[in-house]
Motif scaffolding. Structure first.
Motif, PDB file in Angstrom:
ATOM      1  N   THR A   1       0.838  -1.209   0.000  1.00  9.71           N
ATOM      2  CA  THR A   1       0.000   0.000   0.000  1.00  9.71           C
ATOM      3  C   THR A   1       0.869   1.255   0.000  1.00  9.71           C
ATOM      4  OG1 THR A   1      -1.604  -1.190   1.342  1.00  9.71           O
ATOM      5  CG2 THR A   1      -1.871   1.170   1.207  1.00  9.71           C
TER       6      THR A   1
ATOM      7  N   MET B   1       0.561   5.358   0.724  1.00  9.38           N
ATOM      8  CA  MET B   1      -0.364   6.268   1.389  1.00  9.38           C
ATOM      9  C   MET B   1       0.151   7.695   1.273  1.00  9.38           C
ATOM     10  SD  MET B   1      -0.404   4.184   4.925  1.00  9.38           S
ATOM     11  CE  MET B   1       1.069   4.745   5.694  1.00  9.38           C
ATOM     12  N   TRP B   2      -0.781   8.585   1.058  1.00  5.88           N
ATOM     13  CA  TRP B   2      -0.425  10.010   1.082  1.00  5.88           C
ATOM     14  C   TRP B   2      -1.685  10.838   1.294  1.00  5.88           C
ATOM     15  CZ3 TRP B   2      -0.842   7.194  -3.400  1.00  5.88           C
ATOM     16  CH2 TRP B   2      -1.667   7.700  -4.403  1.00  5.88           C
ATOM     17  N   ILE B   3      -1.477  12.120   1.560  1.00  4.59           N
ATOM     18  CA  ILE B   3      -2.621  13.030   1.758  1.00  4.59           C
ATOM     19  C   ILE B   3      -2.634  14.048   0.629  1.00  4.59           C
ATOM     20  CG2 ILE B   3      -3.498  14.900   3.183  1.00  4.59           C
ATOM     21  CD1 ILE B   3      -2.799  13.330   5.612  1.00  4.59           C
TER      22      ILE B   3
ATOM     23  N   GLU C   1      -4.147  17.549  -0.870  1.00  5.87           N
ATOM     24  CA  GLU C   1      -4.775  18.779  -0.383  1.00  5.87           C
ATOM     25  C   GLU C   1      -5.328  19.565  -1.559  1.00  5.87           C
ATOM     26  OE1 GLU C   1      -3.129  21.059   2.676  1.00  5.87           O
ATOM     27  OE2 GLU C   1      -1.855  19.478   3.429  1.00  5.87           O
TER      28      GLU C   1
ATOM     29  N   ARG D   1      -8.868  18.038   2.648  1.00 11.01           N
ATOM     30  CA  ARG D   1      -7.758  17.088   2.679  1.00 11.01           C
ATOM     31  C   ARG D   1      -8.306  15.677   2.610  1.00 11.01           C
ATOM     32  NH1 ARG D   1      -4.902  17.164   7.418  1.00 11.01           N
ATOM     33  NH2 ARG D   1      -2.846  17.147   6.474  1.00 11.01           N
TER      34      ARG D   1
ATOM     35  N   LEU E   1      -7.164  11.541   2.595  1.00  8.90           N
ATOM     36  CA  LEU E   1      -6.156  10.497   2.765  1.00  8.90           C
ATOM     37  C   LEU E   1      -6.382   9.468   1.664  1.00  8.90           C
ATOM     38  CD1 LEU E   1      -3.993   9.103   4.604  1.00  8.90           C
ATOM     39  CD2 LEU E   1      -5.890   8.004   5.731  1.00  8.90           C
TER      40      LEU E   1
ATOM     41  N   TYR F   1      -5.244   5.761   0.013  1.00  2.74           N
ATOM     42  CA  TYR F   1      -4.518   4.490   0.083  1.00  2.74           C
ATOM     43  C   TYR F   1      -4.544   3.876  -1.309  1.00  2.74           C
ATOM     44  CZ  TYR F   1      -4.561   4.369   5.229  1.00  2.74           C
ATOM     45  OH  TYR F   1      -4.367   4.637   6.563  1.00  2.74           O
TER      46      TYR F   1
END
Lengths: 211, 194
Positions: free
Chosen positions: B78, B80-82, B84, B95, B97, B99
């Motif tokens: 996986t 993952m990042w956010i 914006e 924002r 999140l 996956y």
């Protein structure tokens, strides 16, 4: 409270099946390592780092007395690529932080090549953290344990935090990832078979299949 | 009787534990293709025993990928990042999140709450003030929401049924006519007559 209301309340709070959580293999009940004297650790962090950081809001980040980061993407990238000794403080008790985000944090620390000490902070710590560092939206604070950090502080925290334990991840961690997501290009013209063979990746497999 | 029950519960626990462990064993066996099958079998078993699992396990796309069913492990299967987005209609930045499952390529998005809710802020402010502050009960709004959802209660339906009979309708009509006759002394009615 009427009898009907009580019944409704009972229906809302159904008992959760426990044995799945008590499983020692997945160790989900102890996803977050235990911290002894949590309040002391929190006070220590506040006194040594957070109380001073408020004064550095106008100073460039690379001139700060410690190497710390609070942005989620930055932390994830660091843990994935580097190998260093770090503290990761997380406000996992506060309702404002997404539970989905928090769920992966211990696994991320375990899978990282860094030597991560994951420290859970007490309830209400998010507010204090955000007051000192407005960028800490996700309740995470990563501190690198290098020479800039007081060694006494490092030792004090390390003795009070348990290590992460996920038996099911041990066999996953020490093994190269098997997923091949390689971005390759294939020539558009069909007739150039010879040119393809000179490539090593996908074309080699095709040649084997043909034979 | 009780020993029989205990035995069956013991069997159920070991049965479920085995299935759950198998799901977690799959990543190390490098057989992600099986994970959907194993996950489904585990969830079906919990359904069969009528068990309530914690939300961290049951939430869709959270612990397991929604498409291929593999256990999410960051840095392994996986990413993952956010994200914006500042270009929001309200002007505040949204924002999310994200996956990304590296097995099947599914992107799961979880919107994150940016600012603290007003209720919470008020609560904190109130707790800071030492003096007494009168407040409207906060549960009122929640109750209203419930009421909106439960519009058609049995009582109301019975009322409606009663009012729709022929005799009741006639009674209503006669009442309204009576009212009209009583109110004929109005100025307007005089004007009309003139």
């Amino acid at each position: 409270m009427s009898l009907k209301a009580i019944e409704k309340h009972a229906a809302q709070r159904r008992q959760v099946y426990k044995p799945v959580l008590d499983n020692p293999f997945t160790n989900e009940a102890h996803l977050w390592p235990h911290v002894t004297e949590q309040q002391f650790v929190w006070d220590l962090v506040q006194a040594t780092v957070l109380s001073k950081i408020g004064n550095f809001s106008e100073v460039a980040k690379d001139q700060w007395p410690w190497d710390l980061s609070v942005e989620y993407n930055e932390i994830v990238r660091f843990l994935e690529s580097q190998s260093a000794e770090v503290f990761l403080f997380a406000c996992n008790r506060d309702a404002m932080v997404s539970s989905v985000l928090l769920q992966q944090v211990p696994l991320m620390c375990q899978m990282s090549e860094c030597e991560v000490t994951l420290v859970q902070l007490p309830k209400g710590s998010l507010q204090v953290l955000q007051r000192c560092l407005p960028a800490a939206k996700d309740g995470l604070l990563m501190l690198q344990c290098n020479k800039k950090l007081n060694c006494n502080f490092v030792a004090q925290i390390k003795t009070r935090v348990d290590k992460l334990q996920f038996p099911w991840l041990d066999s996953v961690k020490y093994r190269p990832t098997s997923i091949g997501l390689v971005r390759t290009t294939v020539p558009l013209a069909k007739g150039k078979a010879k040119a393809k063979r000179s490539d090593k990746g996908i074309t080699k497999d095709k040649a084997e299949r043909k034979s | 009787m009780s020993s029989k029950r205990q035995k069956s519960e013991k069997f159920r626990d070991s049965h479920l534990k085995q299935k759950y462990n198998l799901i977690h064993l799959l990543p190390s066996l490098e057989a992600p293709a099986l994970s959907a099958l194993y996950l489904k079998s585990f969830l079906n078993a919990t359904k069969k025993y009528e068990l309530c699992l914690p939300s961290s396990i049951v939430d869709s796309d959270a612990k397991f990928c929604g498409k291929c069913g593999c256990v999410r492990i960051s840095n392994f299967n996986t990413k993952m990042w956010i994200d914006e987005d500042t270009a929001d209609k309200t002007g505040s930045n949204q924002r999310t999140l994200i996956y990304l499952c590296l097995n099947c390529g599914r992107k799961a998005k979880f919107p994150l709450i940016c600012e603290p809710q007003e209720d919470e802020v008020n609560q904190q402010e109130n707790s800071n003030n030492a003096g007494f502050v009168a407040n409207w009960p906060k549960s009122v709004e929640k109750k209203d929401v419930n009421k909106v959802l439960k519009k058609n209660t049995a009582k109301e339906r019975a009322k409606k049924r009663k009012s729709s009979t022929l005799s009741s309708m006639l009674a209503e009509k006669s009442e309204s006519q009576k009212k009209k006759t009583l109110s004929s002394l109005n100025l307007e009615s005089f004007m009309e007559h003139d």
